[in-house]
Design an enzyme around this catalytic site. Structure first.
Site, PDB file in Angstrom:
ATOM      1  N   TYR A   6     -12.975  -3.053  -1.851  1.00  0.00           N
ATOM      2  CA  TYR A   6     -13.354  -2.850  -0.445  1.00  0.00           C
ATOM      3  C   TYR A   6     -14.882  -2.745  -0.299  1.00  0.00           C
ATOM      4  O   TYR A   6     -15.368  -2.044   0.593  1.00  0.00           O
ATOM      5  CB  TYR A   6     -12.652  -1.611   0.112  1.00  0.00           C
ATOM      6  CG  TYR A   6     -11.174  -1.845   0.350  1.00  0.00           C
ATOM      7  CD1 TYR A   6     -10.737  -2.914   1.132  1.00  0.00           C
ATOM      8  CD2 TYR A   6     -10.206  -0.994  -0.189  1.00  0.00           C
ATOM      9  CE1 TYR A   6      -9.378  -3.148   1.356  1.00  0.00           C
ATOM     10  CE2 TYR A   6      -8.843  -1.222   0.036  1.00  0.00           C
ATOM     11  CZ  TYR A   6      -8.445  -2.298   0.810  1.00  0.00           C
ATOM     12  OH  TYR A   6      -7.106  -2.530   1.032  1.00  0.00           O
ATOM     13  N   ASN A  26      -1.874   0.320   7.298  1.00  0.00           N
ATOM     14  CA  ASN A  26      -1.356  -0.988   7.726  1.00  0.00           C
ATOM     15  C   ASN A  26      -0.549  -1.708   6.657  1.00  0.00           C
ATOM     16  O   ASN A  26      -0.441  -2.930   6.646  1.00  0.00           O
ATOM     17  CB  ASN A  26      -2.496  -1.860   8.293  1.00  0.00           C
ATOM     18  CG  ASN A  26      -3.568  -2.163   7.259  1.00  0.00           C
ATOM     19  OD1 ASN A  26      -3.474  -1.737   6.111  1.00  0.00           O
ATOM     20  ND2 ASN A  26      -4.574  -2.920   7.666  1.00  0.00           N
ATOM     21  N   LYS A  28       0.812  -1.214   0.000  1.00  0.00           N
ATOM     22  CA  LYS A  28       0.000   0.000   0.000  1.00  0.00           C
ATOM     23  C   LYS A  28       0.853   1.276   0.000  1.00  0.00           C
ATOM     24  O   LYS A  28       2.061   1.228   0.260  1.00  0.00           O
ATOM     25  CB  LYS A  28      -0.932  -0.038   1.222  1.00  0.00           C
ATOM     26  CG  LYS A  28      -1.962  -1.181   1.201  1.00  0.00           C
ATOM     27  CD  LYS A  28      -2.813  -1.171   2.470  1.00  0.00           C
ATOM     28  CE  LYS A  28      -3.930  -2.185   2.440  1.00  0.00           C
ATOM     29  NZ  LYS A  28      -4.747  -2.153   3.696  1.00  0.00           N
TER      30      LYS A  28
HETATM   31  N1  UDP Z   1      -9.620  -0.553   7.633  1.00  0.00           N
HETATM   32  C1  UDP Z   1      -9.581   0.689   8.268  1.00  0.00           C
HETATM   33  N2  UDP Z   1     -10.197   0.822   9.495  1.00  0.00           N
HETATM   34  C2  UDP Z   1     -10.859  -0.229  10.087  1.00  0.00           C
HETATM   35  C3  UDP Z   1     -10.908  -1.484   9.422  1.00  0.00           C
HETATM   36  C4  UDP Z   1     -10.274  -1.597   8.205  1.00  0.00           C
HETATM   37  O1  UDP Z   1      -9.001   1.636   7.765  1.00  0.00           O
HETATM   38  O2  UDP Z   1     -11.404  -0.058  11.197  1.00  0.00           O
HETATM   39  C5  UDP Z   1      -8.952  -0.693   6.336  1.00  0.00           C
HETATM   40  C6  UDP Z   1      -7.560  -1.293   6.466  1.00  0.00           C
HETATM   41  O3  UDP Z   1      -6.714  -0.689   5.477  1.00  0.00           O
HETATM   42  C7  UDP Z   1      -7.810  -2.757   6.110  1.00  0.00           C
HETATM   43  C8  UDP Z   1      -8.869  -2.585   5.020  1.00  0.00           C
HETATM   44  O4  UDP Z   1      -9.714  -1.561   5.494  1.00  0.00           O
HETATM   45  O5  UDP Z   1      -6.628  -3.387   5.694  1.00  0.00           O
HETATM   46  C9  UDP Z   1      -9.689  -3.814   4.700  1.00  0.00           C
HETATM   47  O6  UDP Z   1     -10.269  -4.321   5.881  1.00  0.00           O
HETATM   48  P1  UDP Z   1     -10.295  -5.882   6.163  1.00  0.00           P
HETATM   49  O7  UDP Z   1     -11.167  -6.103   7.359  1.00  0.00           O
HETATM   50  O8  UDP Z   1     -10.611  -6.618   4.918  1.00  0.00           O
HETATM   51  O9  UDP Z   1      -8.792  -6.166   6.646  1.00  0.00           O
HETATM   52  P2  UDP Z   1      -7.566  -6.942   5.962  1.00  0.00           P
HETATM   53  O10 UDP Z   1      -8.142  -8.081   5.154  1.00  0.00           O
HETATM   54  O11 UDP Z   1      -6.816  -5.948   5.120  1.00  0.00           O
HETATM   55  O12 UDP Z   1      -6.735  -7.434   7.120  1.00  0.00           O
END
Ligand code: UDP
Ligand code: MG
Length: 153
Positions: free
Chosen positions: A52, A115, A12
Site C-alpha cells: 500500500y 471492502n 481481507k
Molecule cells: N482505502 C481506505 N480508505 C480510502 C481509500 C482506500 O481504507 O479512502 C483502503 C481500501 O482498503 C482499499 C485500499 O486502501 O482497498 C487500497 O486503495 P486503492 O485505491 O488501491 O483501492 P483498490 O485497488 O483496493 O480498489
C-alpha cells in the site's frame, strides 16, 4: 483479443471474520476463472508498507495496516485472458457505496475501510504483487478442461 494475464487477489480479514471466504471464491469460480495459486498468510507491516505504498501518506494508512493485520488473509492468483480487468469487474469499485450491484464489494460490504478484497489493477502491478506474495514454485501450471465451455473454442 486480450492477453493471458495473472492477477493477485487478497481476501481481507473482514471476509474471514464474516465467514465469506467461500462466497468470494465461489463468485470467481462461477465466472470460470482459473486459480493457479492459493494460501493463507499473515501480513507484516513491511509487506503492507510495500503493498500500500501508494496510500502511505493518507490519513487512513495506519488503520488500513491495522485492518489488514487483524487475521491472516487468503492470497489467490488467477490466470486467464484479460483476467486483471475481469477480476476488478467482479470485485467492484473501491468504495462499496459506489460499487455496482452484483459486485462483491456492493453485495457484501458497506464501507471503504472494510471492502473485503484486493485485486491487482494493471499488468505492472500484478507482476510485482504476485512476486510479493508467492514464490515461483507456489504457482501451478495445469490444463483447466472446462475452459472450452467458457471460451467457445
Ligand atoms: N482505502 C481506505 N480508505 C480510502 C481509500 C482506500 O481504507 O479512502 C483502503 C481500501 O482498503 C482499499 C485500499 O486502501 O482497498 C487500497 O486503495 P486503492 O485505491 O488501491 O483501492 P483498490 O485497488 O483496493 O480498489
Ligand atoms: Mg489498488
Amino acid at each position: 483479443m486480450a492477453d493471458i494475464q495473472r492477477t493477485l487477489v487478497l481476501i481481507k480479514p473482514d471476509a474471514l471474520q464474516r465467514e465469506l471466504v467461500g462466497e468470494v471464491l465461489s463468485r470467481f469460480e462461477r465466472k470460470g476463472l482459473k486459480m493457479v495459486a492459493m494460501k493463507m498468510m499473515h501480513l507484516n507491516e513491511e509487506v503492507l508498507a510495500d503493498h500500500y505504498a501508494h496510500q502511505k501518506e493518507k490519513p487512513f494508512f495506519s488503520s488500513l495496516v491495522k485492518y489488514m493485520r487483524q487475521t491472516p488473509v487468503v492470497a489467490v492468483v488467477y490466470e486467464g485472458l484479460g483476467v486483471i480487468n475481469e477480476v476488478r469487474k467482479v470485485v467492484g469499485a473501491t468504495n462499496p457505496r459506489d460499487a455496482d450491484a452484483g459486485t462483491i464489494r456492493a453485495d457484501l460490504s458497506m464501507d471503504i475501510g472494510s471492502n473485503m478484497i484486493h485485486a491487482s489493477d494493471s499488468v505492472e502491478a500484478s507482476d510485482v504483487e504476485i512476486k510479493r506474495f508467492f514464490k515461483d514454485d507456489e504457482l501451478f501450471t495445469y490444463e483447466k478442461l472446462t475452459d472450452r465451455f467458457h471460451f467457445c473454442w
